[in-house]
Enzyme design. Structure first.
Site, PDB file in Angstrom:
ATOM      1  N   GLY A   9       0.980  -1.268  -0.230  1.00  0.00           N
ATOM      2  CA  GLY A   9       0.407  -0.208  -0.291  1.00  0.00           C
ATOM      3  C   GLY A   9       0.402   1.110   0.230  1.00  0.00           C
ATOM      4  O   GLY A   9       2.153   1.582   0.605  1.00  0.00           O
ATOM      5  N   SER A  16       1.996  -0.995   8.757  1.00  0.00           N
ATOM      6  CA  SER A  16       1.812  -1.469  10.574  1.00  0.00           C
ATOM      7  C   SER A  16       1.204  -1.439  11.304  1.00  0.00           C
ATOM      8  O   SER A  16       1.406  -2.792  11.760  1.00  0.00           O
ATOM      9  CB  SER A  16       3.153  -0.357  10.868  1.00  0.00           C
ATOM     10  OG  SER A  16       4.746  -0.577  10.094  1.00  0.00           O
ATOM     11  N   GLU A  84       7.906  -3.447   6.683  1.00  0.00           N
ATOM     12  CA  GLU A  84       8.580  -2.959   5.839  1.00  0.00           C
ATOM     13  C   GLU A  84       9.301  -3.655   4.762  1.00  0.00           C
ATOM     14  O   GLU A  84      10.493  -3.818   4.384  1.00  0.00           O
ATOM     15  CB  GLU A  84      10.188  -1.852   6.476  1.00  0.00           C
ATOM     16  CG  GLU A  84       8.552  -1.074   7.450  1.00  0.00           C
ATOM     17  CD  GLU A  84       8.430   0.374   6.974  1.00  0.00           C
ATOM     18  OE1 GLU A  84       8.072   0.536   5.668  1.00  0.00           O
ATOM     19  OE2 GLU A  84       7.075   0.774   7.635  1.00  0.00           O
ATOM     20  N   CYS A 144      -6.762  14.450  -3.020  1.00  0.00           N
ATOM     21  CA  CYS A 144      -8.007  14.250  -3.629  1.00  0.00           C
ATOM     22  C   CYS A 144      -9.218  13.043  -2.843  1.00  0.00           C
ATOM     23  O   CYS A 144      -9.109  12.666  -2.205  1.00  0.00           O
ATOM     24  CB  CYS A 144      -8.817  14.485  -5.517  1.00  0.00           C
ATOM     25  SG  CYS A 144      -7.788  12.182  -5.443  1.00  0.00           S
ATOM     26  N   ILE A 168      13.791   7.518   4.886  1.00  0.00           N
ATOM     27  CA  ILE A 168      13.235   6.923   6.290  1.00  0.00           C
ATOM     28  C   ILE A 168      12.667   8.184   6.739  1.00  0.00           C
ATOM     29  O   ILE A 168      13.188   9.671   7.343  1.00  0.00           O
ATOM     30  CB  ILE A 168      13.929   6.310   7.301  1.00  0.00           C
ATOM     31  CG1 ILE A 168      15.141   5.288   6.223  1.00  0.00           C
ATOM     32  CG2 ILE A 168      12.899   6.138   8.268  1.00  0.00           C
ATOM     33  CD1 ILE A 168      13.537   4.314   5.967  1.00  0.00           C
ATOM     34  N   TYR A 174       6.734  12.781   3.298  1.00  0.00           N
ATOM     35  CA  TYR A 174       5.516  11.334   2.392  1.00  0.00           C
ATOM     36  C   TYR A 174       4.291  11.611   2.609  1.00  0.00           C
ATOM     37  O   TYR A 174       3.928  11.787   3.250  1.00  0.00           O
ATOM     38  CB  TYR A 174       5.768   9.975   2.067  1.00  0.00           C
ATOM     39  CG  TYR A 174       7.637  10.248   1.343  1.00  0.00           C
ATOM     40  CD1 TYR A 174       7.834   9.728   0.694  1.00  0.00           C
ATOM     41  CD2 TYR A 174       8.350   8.842   3.037  1.00  0.00           C
ATOM     42  CE1 TYR A 174       9.148   9.539   0.659  1.00  0.00           C
ATOM     43  CE2 TYR A 174       9.785   9.045   2.605  1.00  0.00           C
ATOM     44  CZ  TYR A 174      10.059   8.924   1.340  1.00  0.00           C
ATOM     45  OH  TYR A 174      11.341   8.667   1.270  1.00  0.00           O
ATOM     46  N   CYS A 178      -2.912  10.137  -5.173  1.00  0.00           N
ATOM     47  CA  CYS A 178      -3.239   9.215  -6.306  1.00  0.00           C
ATOM     48  C   CYS A 178      -2.447   9.544  -7.594  1.00  0.00           C
ATOM     49  O   CYS A 178      -1.327  10.154  -7.265  1.00  0.00           O
ATOM     50  CB  CYS A 178      -4.922   9.488  -7.178  1.00  0.00           C
ATOM     51  SG  CYS A 178      -5.130  11.006  -7.237  1.00  0.00           S
TER      52      CYS A 178
END
Length: 195
Positions: A9, A16, A84, A144, A168, A174, A178
């Protein structure tokens, strides 16, 4: 018959917490779980699987010298969980395959499919090629309402599209987005001379 599962994902999709939930479900039934996490993921300390919602559990650290097969053979858990998993190398993924095929222990590996440039990680590449079952852990785009499929790296809140594959980080670095929102941000950065 045991299987190798790869559940992937985008960032912040709850991978996690799924690892921790699955471990809890096994342990609540009196079953043994062997939990692994790569040494490179040190966001919350080495040797722990930690969810952004604050739940944590100790895990065996995957290093270059760790023989996961021998450990699984000695411990004989009911299930092996890997957090991970994108950070695994080919040899480590093949060791997971051997655990499934030779020891008949199910392995569920969770991780990112691709990096912030849309390129597969080594571990993800081999898991996609070798897993018996591939499942997506879904989340929503930060910008969105579409399903997030990309990981957009940001520096000081601005999307970046160049740099080392591995850095990391969490929400400060991050965002799950989409493909359309990712492409729009990339075009905007290119037009501004940032790529």
């Amino acid at each position: 018959m045991a299987k190798l599962y790869f559940r992937y994902g985008a960032m912040n999709s709850g991978k996690s917490i799924e690892v921790l939930r699955t471990a809890h479900n096994y342990e609540e039934q009196g079953k043994r779980v062997l939990l692994f996490t790569p040494a490179i993921d040190d966001r919350y300390g080495v040797g722990a699987v930690t969810s952004r919602i604050g739940i944590q559990k100790e895990a065996v650290v995957i290093t270059a010298s760790l023989d996961m097969y021998k450990l699984a053979e000695r411990e004989r858990p009911n299930c092996i969980l890997v957090d991970e998993a994108q950070f695994l190398n080919e040899t480590q993924v093949k060791a997971l395959c051997d655990i499934v095929d030779e020891l008949n222990i199910p392995v569920i590996a969770y991780g990112l499919r691709a990096d912030f440039r849309g390129k597969l990680f080594e571990g993800s590449y081999h898991l996609l090629a070798l897993a018996d079952k591939i499942e997506e852990v879904k989340t929503v785009c930060w910008s969105c309402q579409r399903k997030a499929t990309m990981n957009m790296r940001c520096k000081d809140g601005v999307p970046v599209f160049e740099g080392e594959q591995i850095m990391i980080g969490g929400n400060e670095s991050y965002l799950p987005v989409c493909r359309k929102c990712y492409s729009q941000a990339r075009k905007k950065a290119k037009a501004a001379g940032g790529e």
